[in-house]
Design a protein around this motif. Structure first.
Motif, PDB file in Angstrom:
ATOM      1  N   ALA A   8       0.831  -1.196   0.000  1.00 25.86           N
ATOM      2  CA  ALA A   8       0.000   0.000   0.000  1.00 25.86           C
ATOM      3  C   ALA A   8       0.872   1.256   0.000  1.00 25.86           C
ATOM      4  O   ALA A   8       1.861   1.340   0.722  1.00 25.86           O
ATOM      5  CB  ALA A   8      -0.916   0.004   1.210  1.00 25.86           C
ATOM      6  N   TYR A   9       0.496   2.206  -0.833  1.00 32.25           N
ATOM      7  CA  TYR A   9       1.117   3.523  -0.899  1.00 32.25           C
ATOM      8  C   TYR A   9       0.008   4.560  -0.994  1.00 32.25           C
ATOM      9  O   TYR A   9      -1.054   4.288  -1.555  1.00 32.25           O
ATOM     10  CB  TYR A   9       1.975   3.683  -2.164  1.00 32.25           C
ATOM     11  CG  TYR A   9       3.198   2.825  -2.240  1.00 32.25           C
ATOM     12  CD1 TYR A   9       4.397   3.251  -1.695  1.00 32.25           C
ATOM     13  CD2 TYR A   9       3.168   1.589  -2.888  1.00 32.25           C
ATOM     14  CE1 TYR A   9       5.540   2.458  -1.795  1.00 32.25           C
ATOM     15  CE2 TYR A   9       4.303   0.804  -2.984  1.00 32.25           C
ATOM     16  CZ  TYR A   9       5.485   1.242  -2.432  1.00 32.25           C
ATOM     17  OH  TYR A   9       6.603   0.466  -2.528  1.00 32.25           O
ATOM     18  N   SER A  10       0.272   5.752  -0.518  1.00 44.20           N
ATOM     19  CA  SER A  10      -0.628   6.856  -0.854  1.00 44.20           C
ATOM     20  C   SER A  10      -0.205   7.326  -2.245  1.00 44.20           C
ATOM     21  O   SER A  10       0.943   7.141  -2.661  1.00 44.20           O
ATOM     22  CB  SER A  10      -0.520   7.992   0.160  1.00 44.20           C
ATOM     23  OG  SER A  10       0.719   8.668   0.026  1.00 44.20           O
ATOM     24  N   THR A  34      -6.854  -0.036  -6.584  1.00 40.77           N
ATOM     25  CA  THR A  34      -7.375   0.579  -5.373  1.00 40.77           C
ATOM     26  C   THR A  34      -8.728  -0.024  -5.029  1.00 40.77           C
ATOM     27  O   THR A  34      -9.324  -0.726  -5.837  1.00 40.77           O
ATOM     28  CB  THR A  34      -7.488   2.117  -5.536  1.00 40.77           C
ATOM     29  OG1 THR A  34      -7.850   2.704  -4.298  1.00 40.77           O
ATOM     30  CG2 THR A  34      -8.493   2.488  -6.614  1.00 40.77           C
ATOM     31  N   LYS A  46      -5.281   5.600  -1.436  1.00 39.60           N
ATOM     32  CA  LYS A  46      -4.471   4.412  -1.194  1.00 39.60           C
ATOM     33  C   LYS A  46      -4.440   3.563  -2.461  1.00 39.60           C
ATOM     34  O   LYS A  46      -5.482   3.201  -3.000  1.00 39.60           O
ATOM     35  CB  LYS A  46      -5.080   3.613  -0.042  1.00 39.60           C
ATOM     36  CG  LYS A  46      -4.260   2.452   0.420  1.00 39.60           C
ATOM     37  CD  LYS A  46      -4.946   1.835   1.633  1.00 39.60           C
ATOM     38  CE  LYS A  46      -4.242   0.638   2.142  1.00 39.60           C
ATOM     39  NZ  LYS A  46      -4.925   0.049   3.298  1.00 39.60           N
TER      40      LYS A  46
END
Length: 116
Positions: A8-10, A34, A46
């Motif tokens: 997970a990354y923003s 997502t 996210k």
């Protein structure tokens, strides 16, 4: 590769990583996934990176077990993301998080590049 698949990354984190990189061509083989594919992109959206879906004999997408097991939706192709970045650079713009997010949202809504 500067990012890990299935993590997970923003959206902001992804952009910051790419802005710090001299070569973003590795994004060409990845897709953004997502749980919030219908929402407008924000700094906090996210996302997960994973491979492009395969295609079955009928032309339908076959997503990885990771995508299916985590109830993710295809959000943005890496190739599209690179095209958005390239277009902004060709316009002579200084890239920053907000400009890239605006350009990505514009692309998703209009299937066209943002003129800035």
């Amino acid at each position: 590769m500067l990012v890990n698949k299935m993590q997970a990354y923003s959206f902001e984190e992804i952009i910051q990583i790419l802005l710090a990189s001299d070569d973003i061509s590795f994004m060409d083989s990845l897709c953004f996934y997502t749980r919030d594919a219908d929402d407008e992109i924000s700094r906090l959206t996210k996302v997960f990176l994973d491979d492009y879906p395969d295609e079955d004999d009928d032309g339908d997408d076959l997503f990885s077990d990771f995508v299916l097991d985590n109830d993710l939706e295809l959000f943005f192709y890496g190739e599209q993301f690179i095209d958005v970045i390239t277009n902004l650079k060709e316009q002579g713009k200084t890239l920053n998080v907000d400009l890239i997010i605006s350009a990505c949202n514009y692309y998703l809504e209009n299937d066209s590049f943002l003129d800035v």
